[in-house]
Scaffold this motif. Structure first.
Motif, PDB file in Angstrom:
ATOM      1  N   ASN A   1       0.733  -1.243   0.029  1.00 35.83           N
ATOM      2  CA  ASN A   1      -0.002  -0.034  -0.052  1.00 35.83           C
ATOM      3  C   ASN A   1       0.617   1.305  -0.051  1.00 35.83           C
ATOM      4  N   SER A   2       1.991   1.219   0.531  1.00 26.65           N
ATOM      5  CA  SER A   2       2.682   2.438   0.805  1.00 26.65           C
ATOM      6  C   SER A   2       3.920   2.501  -0.344  1.00 26.65           C
ATOM      7  N   GLY A   3       4.302   1.411  -0.601  1.00 26.48           N
ATOM      8  CA  GLY A   3       5.641   1.537  -1.762  1.00 26.48           C
ATOM      9  C   GLY A   3       6.826   1.689  -1.060  1.00 26.48           C
ATOM     10  N   GLU A   4       6.902   1.904   0.325  1.00 26.12           N
ATOM     11  CA  GLU A   4       7.971   1.880   0.836  1.00 26.12           C
ATOM     12  C   GLU A   4       8.854   0.655   1.284  1.00 26.12           C
ATOM     13  N   ARG A   5      10.201   0.869   1.122  1.00 20.33           N
ATOM     14  CA  ARG A   5      11.001  -0.384   1.382  1.00 20.33           C
ATOM     15  C   ARG A   5      11.077  -0.769   2.850  1.00 20.33           C
ATOM     16  N   GLN A   6      11.422  -1.851   3.177  1.00 21.44           N
ATOM     17  CA  GLN A   6      11.440  -2.483   4.590  1.00 21.44           C
ATOM     18  C   GLN A   6      12.786  -2.549   5.023  1.00 21.44           C
ATOM     19  N   GLY A   7      13.082  -1.904   6.061  1.00 20.69           N
ATOM     20  CA  GLY A   7      14.439  -2.095   6.854  1.00 20.69           C
ATOM     21  C   GLY A   7      14.682  -2.973   8.144  1.00 20.69           C
ATOM     22  N   PHE A   8      15.443  -3.587   7.975  1.00 18.24           N
ATOM     23  CA  PHE A   8      15.512  -4.661   9.158  1.00 18.24           C
ATOM     24  C   PHE A   8      16.720  -4.393  10.110  1.00 18.24           C
ATOM     25  N   ASN A   9      16.310  -4.557  11.551  1.00 17.18           N
ATOM     26  CA  ASN A   9      17.291  -4.268  12.483  1.00 17.18           C
ATOM     27  C   ASN A   9      17.880  -5.713  13.321  1.00 17.18           C
ATOM     28  N   THR A  10      18.833  -6.179  13.150  1.00 16.40           N
ATOM     29  CA  THR A  10      19.157  -7.361  14.021  1.00 16.40           C
ATOM     30  C   THR A  10      20.794  -7.413  14.121  1.00 16.40           C
ATOM     31  N   SER A  11      21.200  -8.069  15.094  1.00 19.42           N
ATOM     32  CA  SER A  11      22.474  -8.279  15.222  1.00 19.42           C
ATOM     33  C   SER A  11      23.234  -9.912  15.343  1.00 19.42           C
ATOM     34  N   GLY A  12      21.998 -10.469  15.237  1.00 17.32           N
ATOM     35  CA  GLY A  12      22.526 -12.149  15.413  1.00 17.32           C
ATOM     36  C   GLY A  12      22.466 -12.543  16.714  1.00 17.32           C
ATOM     37  N   TYR A  13      22.319 -11.627  17.611  1.00 23.40           N
ATOM     38  CA  TYR A  13      22.276 -11.937  19.102  1.00 23.40           C
ATOM     39  C   TYR A  13      20.691 -11.335  19.539  1.00 23.40           C
ATOM     40  N   ASN A  14      20.183 -12.135  20.468  1.00 23.05           N
ATOM     41  CA  ASN A  14      19.042 -11.845  21.252  1.00 23.05           C
ATOM     42  C   ASN A  14      17.926 -11.827  20.070  1.00 23.05           C
ATOM     43  N   SER A  15      17.700 -12.964  19.539  1.00 27.02           N
ATOM     44  CA  SER A  15      16.654 -12.742  18.183  1.00 27.02           C
ATOM     45  C   SER A  15      15.166 -12.656  18.822  1.00 27.02           C
ATOM     46  N   THR A  16      14.636 -13.418  19.548  1.00 30.80           N
ATOM     47  CA  THR A  16      13.134 -13.457  19.821  1.00 30.80           C
ATOM     48  C   THR A  16      12.784 -12.569  20.785  1.00 30.80           C
ATOM     49  N   CYS A  17      13.695 -12.116  21.757  1.00 26.82           N
ATOM     50  CA  CYS A  17      13.452 -10.890  22.675  1.00 26.82           C
ATOM     51  C   CYS A  17      13.597  -9.717  21.994  1.00 26.82           C
ATOM     52  N   ALA A  18      14.850  -9.336  21.740  1.00 25.44           N
ATOM     53  CA  ALA A  18      15.001  -7.994  21.107  1.00 25.44           C
ATOM     54  C   ALA A  18      14.785  -7.654  19.993  1.00 25.44           C
ATOM     55  N   ASP A  19      15.102  -8.686  18.801  1.00 23.29           N
ATOM     56  CA  ASP A  19      14.730  -8.342  17.465  1.00 23.29           C
ATOM     57  C   ASP A  19      13.272  -8.549  17.181  1.00 23.29           C
ATOM     58  N   LEU A  20      12.398  -9.246  17.689  1.00 22.86           N
ATOM     59  CA  LEU A  20      11.041 -10.042  17.291  1.00 22.86           C
ATOM     60  C   LEU A  20      10.019  -9.383  18.560  1.00 22.86           C
ATOM     61  N   THR A  21      10.451  -9.017  19.561  1.00 22.44           N
ATOM     62  CA  THR A  21       9.332  -8.358  20.503  1.00 22.44           C
ATOM     63  C   THR A  21       9.786  -7.015  20.917  1.00 22.44           C
ATOM     64  N   VAL A  22      10.713  -6.770  21.424  1.00 24.68           N
ATOM     65  CA  VAL A  22      11.120  -5.241  21.762  1.00 24.68           C
ATOM     66  C   VAL A  22      10.961  -4.375  20.557  1.00 24.68           C
ATOM     67  N   GLN A  23      11.715  -4.760  19.548  1.00 24.80           N
ATOM     68  CA  GLN A  23      12.097  -3.865  18.435  1.00 24.80           C
ATOM     69  C   GLN A  23      10.869  -3.361  17.648  1.00 24.80           C
ATOM     70  N   PRO A  24       9.737  -4.473  17.246  1.00 24.04           N
ATOM     71  CA  PRO A  24       8.652  -3.885  16.520  1.00 24.04           C
ATOM     72  C   PRO A  24       7.636  -3.296  17.555  1.00 24.04           C
ATOM     73  N   MET A  25       7.741  -3.413  18.783  1.00 24.22           N
ATOM     74  CA  MET A  25       6.858  -2.755  19.762  1.00 24.22           C
ATOM     75  C   MET A  25       7.325  -1.432  19.737  1.00 24.22           C
ATOM     76  N   GLN A  26       8.642  -1.213  19.742  1.00 24.84           N
ATOM     77  CA  GLN A  26       9.420   0.503  19.951  1.00 24.84           C
ATOM     78  C   GLN A  26       8.959   1.018  18.646  1.00 24.84           C
ATOM     79  N   THR A  27       9.124   0.403  17.476  1.00 21.86           N
ATOM     80  CA  THR A  27       9.040   1.262  16.297  1.00 21.86           C
ATOM     81  C   THR A  27       7.971   1.208  15.463  1.00 21.86           C
ATOM     82  N   GLY A  28       7.054   0.059  15.880  1.00 21.29           N
ATOM     83  CA  GLY A  28       5.803  -0.167  15.214  1.00 21.29           C
ATOM     84  C   GLY A  28       6.068  -0.530  13.796  1.00 21.29           C
ATOM     85  N   LYS A  29       7.107  -1.070  13.521  1.00 21.62           N
ATOM     86  CA  LYS A  29       7.536  -1.724  12.240  1.00 21.62           C
ATOM     87  C   LYS A  29       7.924  -3.073  12.359  1.00 21.62           C
ATOM     88  N   MET A  30       7.648  -3.889  11.069  1.00 17.97           N
ATOM     89  CA  MET A  30       7.857  -5.311  10.812  1.00 17.97           C
ATOM     90  C   MET A  30       9.348  -5.573  11.190  1.00 17.97           C
TER      91      MET A  30
END
Ligand code: SF4
Ligand code: SF4
Length: 318
Positions: free
Chosen positions: A153-182
């Motif tokens: 709908n937006s035409g926007e590119r997706q950006g992802f934020n990960t380090s290879g550490y703390n996947s399900t907690c930091a990357d998948l729970t906190v990050q999308p809660m804080q940013t509102g983004k996938m």
């Protein structure tokens, strides 16, 4: 749409192996919803997600969290000093210096201790609570379609934020809660070692507020793009010839386009979709048929072959 409808849209269109998992961080003083069970064993957050995709709905207070790093990142407990200082990362030989460990910790998505009281996880179709995020276990092609649906709908590119550490907690729970983004995460040392995510699977987490709009975009993509790509309609039948040396390597490959005009439906999709204007529709015997007007422009992309509803176009490379 309710959670059951949403879960079946995602499962059916993407052909998911695993049910998406709804995750909520329980706010201070918030009541524990009905239908969740406190497990008897301690589990890491990544293991609780694996249990949920197998059908369990779990209430996970700090006493049930086996991974202190994950529980602290999600704001359930204070970070233990050895993890806060970064020294454990050096002992595990996951990072080379304290300076590097401190930098990784400082920029990692994290909630302050005491922000939340417990985690809730459940298969999306059965989640009896309002999720903060929904975590998908995917192979890359399925993740690609969720990215397309997000950009639809937006035409926007997706950006992802990960380090290879703390996947399900930091990357998948906190990050999308804080940013509102996938966000996408490939798992981490802990989740790869302690859960049964397979080597060819990755995770994608979607803020729950976007679940419905992305599902609707996915339904649109399922009308044409997804089945076409899955049927590999532009796959040329020449792969075995790719490495064959021609006598004169400067020769432009000869491309021959054949059309079975007798069985052509005449609606002109070949002419519409050809990016180079190779075809022109002309009247012949009182009906429109495609004429190969500019064969020298053809790059053998096979778009016309894939789009022709009658299957009457042949593109041959000699
Ligand atoms: S897409 Fe196929 S059926 Fe349609 S006009 Fe072209 S050749 Fe004919
Ligand atoms: S193969 Fe591609 S370039 Fe060639 S005629 Fe078909 S659509 Fe056009």
């Amino acid at each position: 749409m309710d959670n059951q409808q949403l879960a079946s849209i995602y499962k059916d269109i993407l052909a998911l192996r695993w049910e998406p998992v709804a995750v909520r961080l329980l706010r201070p003083s918030e009541a524990i919803p009905a239908g969740v069970t406190e497990p008897t064993a301690t589990l890491r957050h990544c293991q609780a997600i694996i249990a949920a995709r197998r059908g369990w709905s779990l209430y996970m207070p700090p006493r049930r969290h086996a991974c202190p790093d994950g529980a602290a990142i999600m704001g359930l407990i204070p970070m233990p000093p050895k993890l806060q200082s970064g020294e454990l990362y050096l002992l595990f030989k996951k990072l080379p210096t304290l300076e590097c460990a401190r930098k990784m910790i400082a920029v990692r998505p994290c909630f302050p201790a005491g922000s939340y009281e417990a985690t809730l996880v459940a298969p999306l179709s059965k989640a009896n609570f309002e999720a903060d995020v929904v975590i998908f276990t995917l192979w890359p092609e399925q993740a690609m379609w969720l990215c397309c649906a997000q950009s639809y709908n937006s035409g926007e590119r997706q950006g992802f934020n990960t380090s290879g550490y703390n996947s399900t907690c930091a990357d998948l729970t906190v990050q999308p809660m804080q940013t509102g983004k996938m966000n996408i995460s490939f798992g981490c040392y802990g989740s790869r070692a302690a859960s049964d995510i397979s080597d060819f699977e990755l995770y994608l987490s979607l803020p729950a507020a976007q679940l419905e709009i992305v599902a609707r975009s996915l339904q649109k993509l399922a009308q044409k793009s997804i089945p076409e790509a899955r049927h590999k309609i532009y796959m040329p039948p020449v792969m075995e010839k790719v490495g064959v040396q021609k006598k004169n390597t400067l020769d432009v490959p000869a491309i021959q386009i054949n059309i079975d005009a007798a069985n052509c439906l005449g609606e002109g999709l070949c002419a519409d979709f050809c990016p180079y204007g190779v075809f022109v529709m002309e009247e012949q015997d009182g009906r429109p048929v495609p004429i190969v007007k500019n064969p020298e422009r053809c790059t053998a992309c096979y778009t016309c072959v894939g789009q022709c509803p009658a299957g009457v176009i042949q593109v041959l490379q000699q």
